[in-house]
Design a protein around this motif. Structure first.
Motif, PDB file in Angstrom:
ATOM      1  N   CYS A  38      35.155   8.466  57.296  1.00  0.00           N
ATOM      2  CA  CYS A  38      35.473   7.302  56.467  1.00  0.00           C
ATOM      3  C   CYS A  38      34.869   7.577  55.103  1.00  0.00           C
ATOM      4  CB  CYS A  38      34.890   6.028  57.073  1.00  0.00           C
ATOM      5  SG  CYS A  38      35.577   5.640  58.685  1.00  0.00           S
ATOM      6  N   VAL A  90      39.942   8.645  56.842  1.00  0.00           N
ATOM      7  CA  VAL A  90      40.391   7.296  56.487  1.00  0.00           C
ATOM      8  C   VAL A  90      39.836   6.967  55.109  1.00  0.00           C
ATOM      9  CG1 VAL A  90      40.369   4.857  57.106  1.00  0.00           C
ATOM     10  CG2 VAL A  90      40.390   6.600  58.912  1.00  0.00           C
ATOM     11  N   SER A  92      40.535   4.435  51.335  1.00  0.00           N
ATOM     12  CA  SER A  92      41.253   3.316  50.717  1.00  0.00           C
ATOM     13  C   SER A  92      42.307   3.888  49.771  1.00  0.00           C
ATOM     14  CB  SER A  92      40.285   2.416  49.946  1.00  0.00           C
ATOM     15  OG  SER A  92      40.003   2.952  48.676  1.00  0.00           O
ATOM     16  N   THR A 114      45.376  12.111  57.503  1.00  0.00           N
ATOM     17  CA  THR A 114      44.711  11.171  56.602  1.00  0.00           C
ATOM     18  C   THR A 114      45.442   9.839  56.618  1.00  0.00           C
ATOM     19  OG1 THR A 114      44.045  13.006  55.201  1.00  0.00           O
ATOM     20  CG2 THR A 114      43.939  10.820  54.225  1.00  0.00           C
ATOM     21  N   ILE A 115      44.670   8.773  56.669  1.00  0.00           N
ATOM     22  CA  ILE A 115      45.210   7.420  56.638  1.00  0.00           C
ATOM     23  C   ILE A 115      44.709   6.743  55.374  1.00  0.00           C
ATOM     24  CG2 ILE A 115      45.226   5.156  57.751  1.00  0.00           C
ATOM     25  CD1 ILE A 115      44.732   6.656  60.425  1.00  0.00           C
ATOM     26  N   LEU A 116      45.631   6.283  54.542  1.00  0.00           N
ATOM     27  CA  LEU A 116      45.275   5.444  53.396  1.00  0.00           C
ATOM     28  C   LEU A 116      45.341   4.006  53.885  1.00  0.00           C
ATOM     29  CD1 LEU A 116      46.047   8.114  51.868  1.00  0.00           C
ATOM     30  CD2 LEU A 116      46.605   6.601  49.977  1.00  0.00           C
ATOM     31  N   GLN A 117      44.188   3.396  54.060  1.00  0.00           N
ATOM     32  CA  GLN A 117      44.099   2.080  54.676  1.00  0.00           C
ATOM     33  C   GLN A 117      43.600   1.056  53.665  1.00  0.00           C
ATOM     34  OE1 GLN A 117      44.428  -0.877  56.230  1.00  0.00           O
ATOM     35  NE2 GLN A 117      44.682   0.377  58.046  1.00  0.00           N
ATOM     36  N   PRO A 118      44.435   0.100  53.277  1.00  0.00           N
ATOM     37  CA  PRO A 118      44.008  -0.918  52.305  1.00  0.00           C
ATOM     38  C   PRO A 118      42.767  -1.690  52.759  1.00  0.00           C
ATOM     39  CG  PRO A 118      46.373  -0.990  52.580  1.00  0.00           C
ATOM     40  CD  PRO A 118      45.852  -0.038  53.623  1.00  0.00           C
ATOM     41  N   LEU A 119      42.579  -1.866  54.039  1.00  0.00           N
ATOM     42  CA  LEU A 119      41.405  -2.595  54.521  1.00  0.00           C
ATOM     43  C   LEU A 119      40.107  -1.810  54.316  1.00  0.00           C
ATOM     44  CD1 LEU A 119      42.836  -4.166  57.786  1.00  0.00           C
ATOM     45  CD2 LEU A 119      42.445  -5.282  55.573  1.00  0.00           C
ATOM     46  N   ALA A 120      40.212  -0.548  53.956  1.00  0.00           N
ATOM     47  CA  ALA A 120      39.022   0.262  53.691  1.00  0.00           C
ATOM     48  C   ALA A 120      38.466   0.014  52.290  1.00  0.00           C
ATOM     49  CB  ALA A 120      39.345   1.751  53.870  1.00  0.00           C
ATOM     50  N   THR A 123      38.638  -6.168  49.278  1.00  0.00           N
ATOM     51  CA  THR A 123      39.815  -6.988  49.544  1.00  0.00           C
ATOM     52  C   THR A 123      40.006  -8.084  48.510  1.00  0.00           C
ATOM     53  OG1 THR A 123      38.497  -8.328  51.055  1.00  0.00           O
ATOM     54  CG2 THR A 123      39.786  -6.539  52.000  1.00  0.00           C
TER      55      THR A 123
END
Length: 130
Positions: A38, A90, A92, A114-120, A123
């Motif tokens: 992360c 992971v 943002s 790879t995950i682009l996660q807005p919750l990372a 907010t």
């Protein structure tokens, strides 16, 4: 400011990074294990005005200190063998975090899922004022 941030980073590299890197270098206990990374961002341009610009520019790019932090961190993690492991990254979708990841992993060598996660990411501005 920038110089204090870089000094803190260099202090950590000199005195605390080895302990953290030993944990990263530990072998997996299972053949199917994946190390979850992360990733937070290095210093951004929004930090240049002593945090006051953070509220006006939530998607800032890295400043020169952030570029150095991400590049140097990548060298440390590569030397520790992190990039030869099975990883899931992971991050943002903010510009400074994507820039950090590209500098850290090396954009020409990045082969990890790879995950682009807005919750990372942050907010809301209100959540940063609490």
């Amino acid at each position: 400011g920038r110089e204090a941030s870089m000094a803190e980073f260099n202090e950590f590299v000199a005195n605390g990074a080895n302990f953290q890197l030993m944990a990263v270098a530990r072998p997996f206990e299972s053949e199917t294990a994946v190390r979850l990374v992360c990733l937070r961002h290095a210093m951004g341009r929004h930090n240049d005005a002593f945090q006051t610009a953070s509220f006006m520019n939530r998607d800032a790019e890295l400043n020169r200190v952030g570029v150095a932090q991400a590049t140097d961190s990548g060298k440390l993690l590569r030397a520790a063998g992190l990039f030869e492991q099975r990883l899931l990254v992971v991050i943002s979708p903010y510009c400074r975090t994507i820039q950090t990841a590209l500098l850290l992993f090396g954009s020409d060598e990045w082969s990890h899922p790879t995950i682009l996660q807005p919750l990372a990411g942050e907010t809301s501005i209100a959540s940063r004022m609490a």
